[in-house]
Each structure stands twice: as structure tokens, then as C-alpha cells.
Write an enzyme that holds these catalytic residues in place. Structure first.
Site, mmCIF file in Angstrom:
data_model
loop_
_atom_site.group_PDB
_atom_site.id
_atom_site.type_symbol
_atom_site.label_atom_id
_atom_site.label_comp_id
_atom_site.label_asym_id
_atom_site.label_seq_id
_atom_site.Cartn_x
_atom_site.Cartn_y
_atom_site.Cartn_z
ATOM 1 N N ASP A 17 0.864 -1.187 0.000
ATOM 2 C CA ASP A 17 0.000 0.000 0.000
ATOM 3 C C ASP A 17 0.897 1.234 0.000
ATOM 4 O O ASP A 17 0.956 1.987 0.973
ATOM 5 C CB ASP A 17 -0.902 -0.025 1.242
ATOM 6 C CG ASP A 17 -2.081 0.931 1.117
ATOM 7 O OD1 ASP A 17 -2.323 1.440 0.021
ATOM 8 O OD2 ASP A 17 -2.755 1.164 2.139
ATOM 9 N N GLU A 96 -5.979 5.186 -9.466
ATOM 10 C CA GLU A 96 -7.291 5.689 -9.059
ATOM 11 C C GLU A 96 -7.837 6.785 -9.976
ATOM 12 O O GLU A 96 -7.111 7.691 -10.393
ATOM 13 C CB GLU A 96 -7.210 6.221 -7.625
ATOM 14 C CG GLU A 96 -8.556 6.530 -7.010
ATOM 15 C CD GLU A 96 -8.559 6.321 -5.511
ATOM 16 O OE1 GLU A 96 -9.533 6.733 -4.860
ATOM 17 O OE2 GLU A 96 -7.598 5.738 -4.980
ATOM 18 N N LYS A 132 -9.009 2.054 -10.061
ATOM 19 C CA LYS A 132 -9.525 2.154 -8.701
ATOM 20 C C LYS A 132 -10.620 3.214 -8.647
ATOM 21 O O LYS A 132 -10.414 4.359 -9.083
ATOM 22 C CB LYS A 132 -8.378 2.512 -7.763
ATOM 23 C CG LYS A 132 -8.587 2.176 -6.301
ATOM 24 C CD LYS A 132 -7.264 2.370 -5.578
ATOM 25 C CE LYS A 132 -7.375 2.069 -4.096
ATOM 26 N NZ LYS A 132 -6.089 2.339 -3.402
ATOM 27 N N THR A 156 -12.900 0.818 -4.064
ATOM 28 C CA THR A 156 -12.278 1.183 -2.796
ATOM 29 C C THR A 156 -13.242 1.941 -1.900
ATOM 30 O O THR A 156 -14.378 2.218 -2.288
ATOM 31 C CB THR A 156 -11.004 2.014 -3.063
ATOM 32 O OG1 THR A 156 -10.302 2.203 -1.845
ATOM 33 C CG2 THR A 156 -11.343 3.363 -3.682
ATOM 34 N N PHE A 178 -12.296 -1.611 3.961
ATOM 35 C CA PHE A 178 -11.370 -0.959 4.875
ATOM 36 C C PHE A 178 -11.521 -1.506 6.288
ATOM 37 O O PHE A 178 -12.616 -1.864 6.710
ATOM 38 C CB PHE A 178 -11.594 0.551 4.872
ATOM 39 C CG PHE A 178 -10.927 1.257 3.715
ATOM 40 C CD1 PHE A 178 -10.792 0.655 2.478
ATOM 41 C CD2 PHE A 178 -10.432 2.532 3.870
ATOM 42 C CE1 PHE A 178 -10.176 1.290 1.416
ATOM 43 C CE2 PHE A 178 -9.806 3.195 2.814
ATOM 44 C CZ PHE A 178 -9.677 2.570 1.581
#
Length: 320
Positions: A17, A96, A132, A156, A178
Site C-alpha cells: 500500500d 485511481e 480504482k 475502494t 477498509f
């Protein structure tokens, strides 16, 4: 005895990440994920300066309108960073779509196609790239269309089962539920409660998603994200994928002990329920204040970092 990180890699695909190439080379993850916050942090640390300058020069030469130069430079930059990351890993990188498009399906599809096409033009196979997108209703519908076109997606900012389920029903390649941000919310709401791994609401949420997907035979990959400590990571060992920050990867690398998977597919299957429609999705989100608040907050944070990234590029463009 092997490190916890080495053992973890035997049960889950470990994903970095980060956009930090030194960390990626050190920990040898299978995949890597990026977002505006990660990209901004890497640039502020002095990395990818050549890519910044190249992106700006190419955007200026492209003949784009002045108002569009920075947006194009941002797209060129995030793709060039993705290409650098792909040179150091075996698997996939996530790039993203700007958070400002989170409630516009058509604009999300258009931007995702453009990002994906840039990778193809640079010789990167499409199956090594995940676009993303925030898991709003509009984002999920955009991803549904993109998946039909062969563009794989990573949804996400997932905070509850409704979001994850809607993604699986849309045949999305991968979801990122998450963990830590869910814990953050509950700690704020109940400061007197002591949370350990086994009663961590973020851990429990991801376990619920994982078991629901396996039970109903959804093909969508579950990649837990946003960890606050290695206890959360170990409590989700066995999840399809785990995207972990360099700081926690370092802790896992230095720690020893026996690691047993906390999640395993037991092979039991039942008929999947009818798909959620938009009204049901929005109602279930409305009834979950944590998910509603954290989704909105996450989009705002990513947008703020996108604006900071654009400001950095504007400043650099003046110097060129």
C-alpha cells in the site's frame, strides 16, 4: 522460524500500500496499490521527479487547453508511476480515478478508459492494471460497464456489506474493504471501549464480506485495506489479498511466531440472494452512519490530496 511476513505470504497475496519503490523492492509484494494520498506522499518525499517533469512537458506539447493541461499531466504522472511500480512487481497495480468523479458514472467510465489506454500505449498488458474507483452507487455502475469492456476494477472505500455485495453482483474484479478507518469511527464513538483484534469492528466487517462472498460463490477478490496495526493484519490472514503499508510490512518482517490463517474457505455454498437495486443500496447505506460518514470523508480526503497534487504540478510547471 520464518518471519510473520513470510508466513503471511503463504496464506494471502500481500500487496504494498505504497508508491515508495524502495519499500516495494524490499518487501517483494505481489501487487501494489496507489491513491492520491500515496502519490502525493511519494512526490513530497522527492520521488518520481523525472516522471513529474516528463508528464508536464508531454501535457504541454499535447496541445491541450491550458485548463486541461494539469488534469492531463496528472493522468500521465499516475500512469508513469504505475509503470515504474510494475517493473518491480510480478502482479498488478491499482491506479485511481479522481475522487471528484465519484458521483458521475459517465465521467468515471471516460476517465478510466483514458487511464487504461495510456497503460496500453506504454506496452503494459491490460490485465496488469486495476482502475480504482470509490464504491458509491455511481462508481459501482461505472465499474460494471468497465468490466464488461475488459477493464478490471478495484472498488475502494468499502465500509459495509451493502457496498461489497453490490460490487460482487456487478462482477467487479476486486473490492477493498477498509479495516482501520472503521475502527477509527468506533473508537471516536465509544472511547471507553477497548478494541482488540477479535472485537475490532473493521476486522469483523472484512470477515463478514469474505464469508458472504465465499458462501455465495462470488468471483470478486476480497482485498482488506487500511490497517492500523499488525494485529488486524494477522486477524485477517487467509483473506484473498491484504494491502499493507511499509511500516506494518516492516513490523511483520521483524516479528516471528507461528501464523495460522484466520480466514479459510470452508467450501460450503448456498444460492445467492437477489441483487440489490439502487433503492435498497441507498437505504442500507442510510441505515449505516459509519459507512455513510467514512465513505464521504474518504472521498473528501482523496479529493483534497488530488488538489494538493495538482497544486504541486502547477508550481513545478512555472519552474520549467
Amino acid at each position: 522460524m520464518p518471519s510473520l511476513l513470510s508466513q503471511l505470504k503463504q496464506h494471502s497475496v500481500v500487496v504494498a500500500d505504497t508508491g515508495n519503490l524502495v519499500a516495494i523492492n524490499r518487501f517483494q509484494p505481489e501487487d501494489a496499490t496507489t491513491n492520491p494520498s500515496i502519490i502525493l506522499k511519494a512526490l513530497q518525499a522527492g520521488q518520481y521527479q523525472r516522471q513529474v517533469d516528463d508528464a508536464l512537458r508531454q501535457a504541454i506539447r499535447s496541445g491541450a487547453a491550458p485548463s486541461a493541461i494539469i488534469a492531463e499531466a496528472c493522468d500521465r504522472l499516475v500512469v508513469s508511476m504505475g509503470v515504474e511500480i510494475l517493473a518491480t512487481i510480478r502482479g498488478k497495480v491499482s491506479t485511481e480515478v479522481p475522487a471528484a468523479l465519484s458521483f458521475d458514472s459517465a465521467a468515471t467510465v471516460a476517465r478510466a478508459r483514458a487511464l487504461h489506454q495510456r497503460y496500453l500505449q506504454l506496452g503494459i498488458p491490460g490485465d496488469r492494471v486495476l482502475v480504482k474507483i470509490a464504491a458509491t452507487w455511481e462508481g459501482i455502475q461505472a465499474a460494471r460497464q468497465l468490466e464488461r469492456e475488459g477493464i478490471r476494477c478495484n472498488l475502494t472505500l468499502i465500509f459495509n456489506l451493502a457496498q461489497a455485495r453490490a460490487c460482487a453482483e456487478a462482477d467487479i474484479y476486486l473490492v477493498s474493504p477498509f479495516v482501520g478507518r472503521i475502527l477509527d469511527w468506533h473508537r471516536q464513538q465509544t472511547p471507553d471501549v477497548r478494541f482488540e483484534a477479535e472485537n475490532d469492528p473493521g476486522v469483523l466487517s472484512v470477515r463478514q464480506v469474505y464469508r458472504f462472498f465465499k458462501q455465495h460463490d462470488y468471483a470478486t477478490v476480497v482485498m482488506a485495506a487500511s490497517f492500523r496495526n499488525i494485529g488486524e493484519v494477522l486477524a485477517l490472514a487467509g483473506c484473498d489479498r491484504l494491502t499493507i503499508s511499509p511500516a506494518l510490512l516492516a513490523e511483520l518482517e521483524q516479528a516471528s511466531g507461528e501464523l495460522r490463517p484466520a480466514l479459510q474457505d470452508d467450501g460450503q455454498r448456498v444460492l445467492a440472494p437477489a441483487c440489490l437495486d439502487e433503492q435498497q443500496f441507498r437505504w442500507q447505506m442510510n441505515e449505516d452512519p459509519m459507512a455513510t460518514e467514512k465513505l464521504a470523508e474518504g472521498i473528501r480526503q482523496f479529493h483534497a490530496d488530488q488538489l494538493a497534487l495538482e497544486a504541486l504540478l502547477i508550481e513545478r510547471m512555472r519552474e520549467l
